[in-house]
Each structure stands twice: as C-alpha cells, then as structure tokens.
Write an enzyme that holds these catalytic residues in place. Structure first.
Site, mmCIF file in Angstrom:
data_model
loop_
_atom_site.group_PDB
_atom_site.id
_atom_site.type_symbol
_atom_site.label_atom_id
_atom_site.label_comp_id
_atom_site.label_asym_id
_atom_site.label_seq_id
_atom_site.Cartn_x
_atom_site.Cartn_y
_atom_site.Cartn_z
ATOM 1 N N CYS A 1 40.419 -56.792 26.881
ATOM 2 C CA CYS A 1 40.136 -56.890 25.444
ATOM 3 C C CYS A 1 39.931 -55.579 24.702
ATOM 4 C CB CYS A 1 38.918 -57.773 25.240
ATOM 5 S SG CYS A 1 39.209 -59.415 25.868
HETATM 6 C C1 UGA Z 1 34.279 -57.796 26.328
HETATM 7 C C2 UGA Z 1 33.071 -58.024 25.403
HETATM 8 O O1 UGA Z 1 31.883 -57.549 26.034
HETATM 9 C C3 UGA Z 1 32.914 -59.514 25.068
HETATM 10 O O2 UGA Z 1 31.847 -59.696 24.140
HETATM 11 C C4 UGA Z 1 34.222 -60.020 24.427
HETATM 12 O O3 UGA Z 1 34.163 -61.408 24.114
HETATM 13 C C5 UGA Z 1 35.355 -59.783 25.418
HETATM 14 O O4 UGA Z 1 35.446 -58.363 25.713
HETATM 15 C C6 UGA Z 1 36.632 -60.288 24.771
HETATM 16 O O5 UGA Z 1 36.984 -59.796 23.698
HETATM 17 O O6 UGA Z 1 37.205 -61.249 25.297
HETATM 18 P P1 UGA Z 1 34.714 -58.062 28.954
HETATM 19 O O7 UGA Z 1 36.079 -57.506 28.687
HETATM 20 O O8 UGA Z 1 34.573 -59.236 29.840
HETATM 21 O O9 UGA Z 1 33.999 -58.448 27.557
HETATM 22 O O10 UGA Z 1 33.908 -56.876 29.650
HETATM 23 P P2 UGA Z 1 32.577 -56.043 29.386
HETATM 24 O O11 UGA Z 1 31.498 -56.547 30.226
HETATM 25 O O12 UGA Z 1 32.321 -55.894 27.929
HETATM 26 O O13 UGA Z 1 33.031 -54.612 29.969
HETATM 27 C C7 UGA Z 1 34.143 -53.904 29.435
HETATM 28 C C8 UGA Z 1 34.303 -52.588 30.149
HETATM 29 O O14 UGA Z 1 33.321 -51.646 29.736
HETATM 30 C C9 UGA Z 1 34.202 -52.668 31.672
HETATM 31 O O15 UGA Z 1 35.198 -51.879 32.264
HETATM 32 C C10 UGA Z 1 32.822 -52.096 31.962
HETATM 33 O O16 UGA Z 1 32.710 -51.541 33.244
HETATM 34 C C11 UGA Z 1 32.711 -51.041 30.872
HETATM 35 N N1 UGA Z 1 31.314 -50.689 30.548
HETATM 36 C C12 UGA Z 1 30.483 -51.617 30.002
HETATM 37 C C13 UGA Z 1 30.855 -49.399 30.824
HETATM 38 O O17 UGA Z 1 31.594 -48.534 31.322
HETATM 39 N N2 UGA Z 1 29.558 -49.095 30.500
HETATM 40 C C14 UGA Z 1 28.706 -49.996 29.964
HETATM 41 O O18 UGA Z 1 27.536 -49.631 29.707
HETATM 42 C C15 UGA Z 1 29.171 -51.283 29.712
#
Ligand code: UGA
Length: 449
Positions: A274
């Site tokens: 996303c």
């Molecule tokens: C993300 C959003 O968090 C959701 O709210 C949204 O609905 C979704 O996209 C979507 O549009 O469908 P998601 O892709 O499942 O959800 O993953 P996240 O948990 O947000 O993580 C995204 C990336 O950021 C991962 O690679 C994670 O490792 C990274 N991340 C996250 C970091 O590097 N640091 C952080 O502190 C948090």
C-alpha cells in the site's frame, strides 16, 4: 445459505475477505464474490486462501453457521441490500492509479442490478483517488444499471484502514469509520449497517463528501509512510554521532503527545502493497492538479535510499561485497506474513547482486513468494542456522520472532566471519560486543540500547 444474505463483498482479496469475515462474525449474513473460482471454492469450504491471523478460524465458523457464502456469479449481489467494492487498485507504470478492476466490477454489478426492484447501496471500499466514486464509479454504475444514484441506487465511499497481520482486529475495532456520500439516504443506510455491526461500541463516525473520504485514506498512508521516512532520516544522522542510538531519540520524541510513539521504528524502509502504491498515486494525482507534493516525493526517495544504506553498512564491515556470501535473514515486508510486495529485502538483494555478492536467504514463510519473484538468482535456506553457515555477513531484514531469538553465539558458531548488519534493530548491541555488529541508527561505539 437459506436466508438471503444482507451484504455482498465484491473482490475476495485480503481487504474483502477480512471485511466479509468480520461482518459474518457479527451475525450479518454475507456473500463474497470473486471471479477466481478456485478462491471461491476455498472460501465455501471455510478455508482461508491467504495468510492472516484469526481469518481461518473465523471463515470456518462463519461458513459452518451459514453466515458466509461465496460465489463467482455477481448477480447474487442483487439478493443483498448492500454491495461493497473491494477490488484491487494497482499502479500503472507511471505510478497513477489503475482503475480497470473497479470499472469492470462496477459495470458487472450495474448490469446485474438493472433488473433489481428496490433500493441497493454500493459502497466503494477500495482505495481510489479523490473523485473516483463520484466520477468513474457513478458513471459506470448509472450507465450499466440504467438507474440513477439517489433514487434506486445509493453510493458511498468508505475507505478501510486494515493492517496485514492485524486485519481482523482492525476490522472489529477500528479507530474510526469514514463515510463519504452526496445523498442522505446512502449515508444513513450505511450508518445503520455499522450500528448493527458495532452495537454500542460504534467507533467515531466521520460523515463527509466522497472526495474527502477518499483523501482521508491517502492522507493516512502518506502520513504513516512519512513518519517512517522521518525516523529513518534521523537514524541516518544518528549513525554519524558516537554514543547516539536512534531508539533513544524515538522514545523521547514519542512521549510528546503531538508526535506519539507508534511508527517510529527505524529500519530498512517501508514495504507492503500500500504505502508505495498509494504515495505514487497521490503524487501523480496531485501533479495532474498542478501541485507538486515535494514532501511525499522525499518520503519515497528516502525510502528507496534506505536499502542502499543497509548495503552500505555491509560494505563498511566487509569492504567489497564481490563474491562475498551474504545471509539475508527475513524476506517478508514485516513479520508474520508471507507477503513480499515492495519488501525492502528485495531492494537490498538487488543491490547486493549488483555488487557481486552471493546471497542466501531465509524466511519462515516468504520463501515460496520470493522464489516466484527472484527465481534462482539467490539461494534459499531451510532455517536461519543453515543460512548463516559459512557466511561472510548476515543482514537482518525482518523482525521475525525466530530471528529475534538468535543469540550472538549462533552467529559466531555458524558464520565464516560474524559480520552482522541489524537493519531491523532487533538485537541488543551490548550482547553482540565481541562481534562485528552494526545497526541502522546506531552511532559508533554505543554501549547499550
Ligand atoms: C498499511 C497501513 O498501516 C494500514 O492502515 C492501511 O490500511 C494499509 O497499509 C492499506 O492501505 O491497506 P500494512 O501495509 O499492512 O498497512 O503495513 P504496516 O504495518 O503499516 O507497515 C508498513 C511498512 O512500514 C512495513 O514494511 C513496516 O515494517 C514498516 N514500518 C512500520 C517501519 O519500518 N517502522 C515503523 O515504525 C512502522
């Protein structure tokens, strides 16, 4: 299903399936619709076609209780009162949004609805750029159904905010519900459905225009992605300063309620289906409106560069990477998923390959998906120990529990030389003091984390 279902969900990808399972779990009879017959059959048997915690149990239960069914025939949607569109909105090569699945699904639904008597509400849950619900979707729906929005048809934009890995919990306990519509009846029908779903625990409801609802979704993902690129920027500065660890900085700034502690984990850059896709769509959309969103371009560029910084840390330890054996631990874009879409591991592996390194990768779940993408460009290991065997360097790419549990002695015992790049910051540097350990956001000679 003997009684008619109340809700149809079109597109049984992860958003659609989790949404359908959540509705059914609260006693709302739901039918999932997808053109993939194999997927439909699996759902009908109560089996989850994708990995998501709690989903399998919920599907099994809902199918058994006849609260959930699935079909590849979209005309079954006419038996329901409300249809959610949850088909994918991928990127075109220039980053702009590809609406072809939305157009096809809307047209098919409209054709089916042309014979229906009585009101039907269509809800766009897919992520779409502002103006899509009230533009493309409305046009396709009215043309194919030969009906008018406002009288026999209702139309709402209702974005979702589910995270992979916690999608069911997120669906059952969202922090808000955003409903965008241009007519009172659509908004009130959808509100009624959510009142039934959440009962007394209805989350805050934001009632707005379809365009604003659509933009809320992009603003949310753009903010979160920018927060990650922000902390990665601070991490890259912290690495230059002796005695500084970005974790301390994140902890301190996170205590300010205006900033908050979440999404401040520095790492190899964000991945997943996303953030990159939505930022590219938003940048493209905005540029077409003659505004260049410099901030979001920087968010994306920072993210892209973060992968080469990870490889730079390996070079700092090893010098040239040519012919070096590098163990990549973790491939999925975050823990507890087999999803490698836009994963930082793939960007890092591509850099490593360009520099002539020999890569061996381990992941508890994501190897089959990685094999489909990278084929035999790299080697795969069955467990972390065999990945480490004879390696010149190990790069930690995903924060899996299995990887977090490894101890300094595991690296020492199996590797040729224990050079470790902790791109996820999962180890305590003090415990790795006898090894060549570097980590994102850790300045030289910092003792403790
Ligand atoms: C993300 C959003 O968090 C959701 O709210 C949204 O609905 C979704 O996209 C979507 O549009 O469908 P998601 O892709 O499942 O959800 O993953 P996240 O948990 O947000 O993580 C995204 C990336 O950021 C991962 O690679 C994670 O490792 C990274 N991340 C996250 C970091 O590097 N640091 C952080 O502190 C948090």
């Amino acid at each position: 299903m003997k009684q008619k279902p109340a809700v149809s969900v079109i597109g049984m990808g992860y958003v659609g399936l989790c949404t359908a399972a959540a509705f059914a779990s609260r006693g709302i009879r739901t039918i999932g619709i997808d053109i993939d017959e194999g997927r439909v059959e699996q759902i009908r048997r109560g089996k989850a076609p994708l990995h998501e915690p709690q989903l399998g149990t919920m599907l099994k239960h809902a199918v058994k209780k006849k609260l959930l069914d699935a079909s590849s025939d979209i005309s079954v949607a006419t038996n329901t009162n409300t249809s959610f569109l949850t088909v994918g909105t991928p990127s075109q090569p220039d980053g702009s949004i590809d609406l072809s699945y939305i157009k096809n699904a809307t047209e098919d639904l409209g054709n089916a609805l042309s014979d229906k008597r009585g009101y039907h509400l269509v809800v766009v849950k897919s992520t779409v750029v502002p103006g899509t619900t009230n533009g493309t979707v409305k046009r396709f729906l009215e043309q194919s159904s030969r009906k008018t929005i406002g009288s026999e048809l209702g139309l709402c934009a209702n974005p979702e905010f589910l995270k992979e890995g916690t999608a069911i919990d997120d669906a059952l306990h969202p922090d808000k519900i955003v409903i965008g519509s241009n007519d009172k009846r659509s908004a009130s029908e959808l509100t009624k459905l959510y009142r039934r779903f959440y009962g007394a625990k209805l989350p805050p409801l934001i009632l707005t225009s379809p365009e604003a609802a659509e933009l809320v979704k992009y603003a949310s993902n753009a903010f979160l992605a920018t927060k990650v690129s922000f902390i990665n920027t601070i991490a890259n500065i912290a690495e230059q300063i002796p005695g500084v660890d970005v974790g301390t900085i994140a902890e301190a700034i996170g205590l300010d309620p205006r900033i908050g502690p979440l999404f401040l984990k520095a790492g190899p850059g964000y991945g997943g289906s996303c953030f990159h896709k939505d930022l590219q769509a938003l940048i493209n959309y905005s540029q077409n409106k003659n505004y260049d969103p410099v901030l979001f371009r920087a968010t994306e560029e920072t993210n892209e560069q973060q992968a080469s910084r990870v490889v730079g840390l390996a070079e700092k330890l090893l010098g040239s990477l040519s012919s070096k054996r590098v163990a990549v631990l973790g491939l999925s874009f975050k823990k507890d998923t087999d999803d490698i879409r836009e994963a930082a591991s793939i960007r890092v592996i591509n850099h490593l390959k360009k520099k002539g390194a020999q890569v061996i990768a381990y992941d508890p779940m994501a190897i089959p998906n990685t094999k489909k993408k990278l084929l035999d460009q790299i080697d795969y290991a069955e467990n972390a120990h065999s990945a480490l065997k004879g390696a010149d360097c190990a790069i930690i790419m995903t924060e899996w529990e299995q990887i977090r549990k490894l101890k300094a002695k595991d690296f020492q015992a199996y590797m040729k030389t224990p050079n470790i790049v902790d791109a996820r910051r999962i180890y305590n540097p003090a415990e790795f003091s006898g090894l060549n350990y570097v980590s994102i956001g850790l300045g030289p000679s910092t003792g403790m984390r």
